[in-house]
Design a protein around this motif. Structure first.
Motif, mmCIF file in Angstrom:
data_model
loop_
_atom_site.group_PDB
_atom_site.id
_atom_site.type_symbol
_atom_site.label_atom_id
_atom_site.label_comp_id
_atom_site.label_asym_id
_atom_site.label_seq_id
_atom_site.Cartn_x
_atom_site.Cartn_y
_atom_site.Cartn_z
ATOM 1 N N HIS A 1 -14.973 3.829 2.886
ATOM 2 C CA HIS A 1 -14.431 4.790 1.910
ATOM 3 C C HIS A 1 -13.164 5.401 2.492
ATOM 4 N N GLY A 2 -12.079 4.651 2.427
ATOM 5 C CA GLY A 2 -10.823 5.099 3.012
ATOM 6 C C GLY A 2 -9.829 5.579 1.981
ATOM 7 N N GLU A 3 -8.690 6.016 2.462
ATOM 8 C CA GLU A 3 -7.625 6.489 1.589
ATOM 9 C C GLU A 3 -7.039 5.316 0.800
ATOM 10 N N GLU A 4 -6.847 5.521 -0.507
ATOM 11 C CA GLU A 4 -6.128 4.572 -1.361
ATOM 12 C C GLU A 4 -6.761 3.182 -1.392
ATOM 13 N N LYS A 5 -8.073 3.133 -1.185
ATOM 14 C CA LYS A 5 -8.808 1.878 -1.305
ATOM 15 C C LYS A 5 -10.073 2.129 -2.112
ATOM 16 N N PRO A 6 -10.517 1.125 -2.867
ATOM 17 C CA PRO A 6 -11.780 1.319 -3.584
ATOM 18 C C PRO A 6 -12.946 1.427 -2.605
ATOM 19 N N PRO A 7 -13.812 2.401 -2.783
ATOM 20 C CA PRO A 7 -14.931 2.586 -1.850
ATOM 21 C C PRO A 7 -15.935 1.432 -1.927
ATOM 22 N N LEU A 8 -16.650 1.228 -0.851
ATOM 23 C CA LEU A 8 -17.718 0.234 -0.796
ATOM 24 C C LEU A 8 -18.875 0.715 -1.670
ATOM 25 N N ARG A 9 -19.391 -0.181 -2.511
ATOM 26 C CA ARG A 9 -20.488 0.163 -3.413
ATOM 27 C C ARG A 9 -21.773 -0.538 -2.962
ATOM 28 N N TRP A 10 -22.890 0.001 -3.415
ATOM 29 C CA TRP A 10 -24.175 -0.557 -3.014
ATOM 30 C C TRP A 10 -24.367 -1.981 -3.519
ATOM 31 N N LYS A 11 -23.698 -2.361 -4.596
ATOM 32 C CA LYS A 11 -23.849 -3.729 -5.103
ATOM 33 C C LYS A 11 -23.255 -4.763 -4.156
ATOM 34 N N GLN A 12 -22.477 -4.307 -3.175
ATOM 35 C CA GLN A 12 -21.918 -5.220 -2.171
ATOM 36 C C GLN A 12 -22.854 -5.411 -0.978
ATOM 37 N N VAL A 13 -23.952 -4.670 -0.974
ATOM 38 C CA VAL A 13 -24.953 -4.784 0.089
ATOM 39 C C VAL A 13 -26.175 -5.513 -0.475
ATOM 40 N N HIS A 14 -26.449 -6.690 0.037
ATOM 41 C CA HIS A 14 -27.533 -7.524 -0.475
ATOM 42 C C HIS A 14 -28.642 -7.595 0.582
ATOM 43 N N THR A 15 -29.579 -6.674 0.484
ATOM 44 C CA THR A 15 -30.649 -6.637 1.476
ATOM 45 C C THR A 15 -31.580 -7.845 1.361
ATOM 46 N N ASP A 16 -31.676 -8.434 0.142
ATOM 47 C CA ASP A 16 -32.573 -9.573 -0.023
ATOM 48 C C ASP A 16 -32.089 -10.807 0.724
ATOM 49 N N SER A 17 -30.774 -10.920 0.881
ATOM 50 C CA SER A 17 -30.209 -12.070 1.602
ATOM 51 C C SER A 17 -29.510 -11.662 2.889
ATOM 52 N N SER A 18 -29.672 -10.416 3.277
ATOM 53 C CA SER A 18 -29.076 -9.905 4.527
ATOM 54 C C SER A 18 -27.569 -10.144 4.568
ATOM 55 N N LEU A 19 -26.889 -9.743 3.507
ATOM 56 C CA LEU A 19 -25.460 -10.023 3.358
ATOM 57 C C LEU A 19 -24.720 -8.768 2.902
ATOM 58 N N ILE A 20 -23.559 -8.544 3.469
ATOM 59 C CA ILE A 20 -22.652 -7.485 3.027
ATOM 60 C C ILE A 20 -21.307 -8.125 2.730
ATOM 61 N N ARG A 21 -20.741 -7.811 1.573
ATOM 62 C CA ARG A 21 -19.454 -8.386 1.178
ATOM 63 C C ARG A 21 -18.365 -7.302 1.192
ATOM 64 N N ILE A 22 -17.309 -7.558 1.936
ATOM 65 C CA ILE A 22 -16.132 -6.686 1.939
ATOM 66 C C ILE A 22 -15.061 -7.360 1.089
ATOM 67 N N ARG B 1 0.833 -1.189 0.000
ATOM 68 C CA ARG B 1 0.000 0.000 0.000
ATOM 69 C C ARG B 1 0.875 1.249 0.000
ATOM 70 N N ASP B 2 0.367 2.296 -0.644
ATOM 71 C CA ASP B 2 1.137 3.539 -0.764
ATOM 72 C C ASP B 2 1.551 4.072 0.603
ATOM 73 N N VAL B 3 0.649 3.963 1.575
ATOM 74 C CA VAL B 3 0.955 4.506 2.897
ATOM 75 C C VAL B 3 2.114 3.738 3.543
ATOM 76 N N THR B 4 2.229 2.427 3.253
ATOM 77 C CA THR B 4 3.336 1.638 3.800
ATOM 78 C C THR B 4 4.645 2.023 3.131
ATOM 79 N N VAL B 5 4.626 2.179 1.818
ATOM 80 C CA VAL B 5 5.829 2.587 1.088
ATOM 81 C C VAL B 5 6.285 3.958 1.552
#
Length: 332
Positions: free
Chosen positions: A188-209, A66-70
């Motif tokens: 939604h952190g520095e130098e990481k792809p933000p969490l998108r709504w497609k990762q939140v599955h309300t129909d199956s009560s699931l969130i994917r990181i 990660r950039d912050v480590t370098v």
């Protein structure tokens, strides 16, 4: 035992000439002596410190650190390099490095950061083929900090309710942090792809990181989450849109504005404290957290900080006018 003979007149003249040459450079007499003692050693390596640092940092970038480590490595190694211009890696002893690092100003953790960076670079140099340094002086080079008790700060149910009521557009972001323990950097952190709504599955009560969002670099599905979470997450959204409209830091600033303080990781600490108080399910908590530690570690940090009644109040916080239609699968 016979004492060494004094220098001859010719040797004295030669010594003065050598000192005059050294005086025009940044090389010390000690460094020159070390070089002479090694000049017949076929294993002698003369990698300049500056060249080694440049190659080390490039290799770290190529390894997708990660950039912050370098940047962490670069800042500390550049300071070390500035203090030791024109020296080769083989010029250094473990004592040289320890003495320099421990003399740095600042807190003990700052000095430890210097030492760890230098140690990583020497270890890398020794493991190259061909080797860039004859001996890995980083091995055994440690700087132990006294262990400190970790104080966990959590929000009271009343504070949590006030934060969520004043969250505005950051409500979904704060809900994920507060009611399922997602880290701010994962939303939604520095130098990481933000969490998108497609990762939140309300129909199956699931969130994917995803792995590239996770602090541990391991993907994790988060299932069987508390019902009140879903009351804060809308259904009619663009799957590709970011859950948080800005960096998570903006959401935490919003929370701080609501209650006047905001301890580090307070949402995550609050969630796991109340989760254990309500459900008493350590295995489920560890899966949600993405922890690979022993259950005793989580118990030590979070158990006993809240009552079951307080937990019930915390997990009853829902958006005004919303209902808890989820989850379809129970927490336990």
């Amino acid at each position: 035992m016979r004492r060494d003979r004094a220098l001859t007149a010719a040797q004295k003249v030669d010594a003065r000439g050598a000192l005059a040459i050294l005086g025009e450079s940044e090389i010390t007499l000690t460094q020159a002596a070390r070089y002479i003692m090694r000049e017949d050693d076929n294993d002698s390596i003369s990698t300049l410190l500056t060249d080694a640092i440049e190659a080390f940092l490039k290799d770290r970038i190529d390894d997708k650190l990660r950039d912050v480590t370098v940047e962490f490595y670069a800042e500390r190694l550049d300071t070390f390099s500035d203090a030791h211009r024109n020296r080769t890696l083989d010029d250094f002893t473990r004592g040289d490095v320890m003495k320099w690092a421990l003399a740095r100003p600042g807190a003990k953790s700052t000095r430890k950061g210097y030492l760890n960076s230098i140690r990583a670079m020497f270890n890398w140099a020794h493991n190259q083929n061909p080797k860039l340094v004859r001996k890995d002086i980083g091995r055994g080079m440690t700087f132990r900090l006294p262990k400190q008790e970790r104080n966990i700060s959590i929000l009271t149910p009343a504070e949590a309710r006030l934060v969520m009521e004043q969250a505005g557009k950051y409500a979904p972001c704060l809900a994920l942090m507060m009611f399922c323990g997602v880290r701010p950097s994962e939303v939604h952190g520095e130098e990481k792809p933000p969490l998108r709504w497609k990762q939140v599955h309300t129909d199956s009560s699931l969130i994917r990181i995803n792995a590239n969002q996770s602090k541990t670099r391991s993907a994790r599905p988060m299932e069987r989450l508390p019902p009140n979470l879903w009351a804060w997450l809308p259904d009619d959204v663009d799957p590709e849109a970011f859950i948080s409209p800005a960096r998570s830091r903006q959401a935490t600033l919003c929370g701080k504005a609501a209650i006047g303080h905001w301890p580090q990781d307070v949402c995550r600490h609050s969630f796991f404290t109340y989760f254990l108080a309500k459900y008493e399910n350590i295995d489920r908590a560890m899966l949600i957290a993405g922890h690979e530690e022993k259950p005793s570690v989580m118990y030590k940090h979070y158990r006993g900080l809240a009552t079951s009644a307080e937990a019930d109040e915390f997990f009853s916080i829902i958006q005004q006018g919303a209902s808890c239609a989820y989850p379809k699968t129970p927490v336990q």
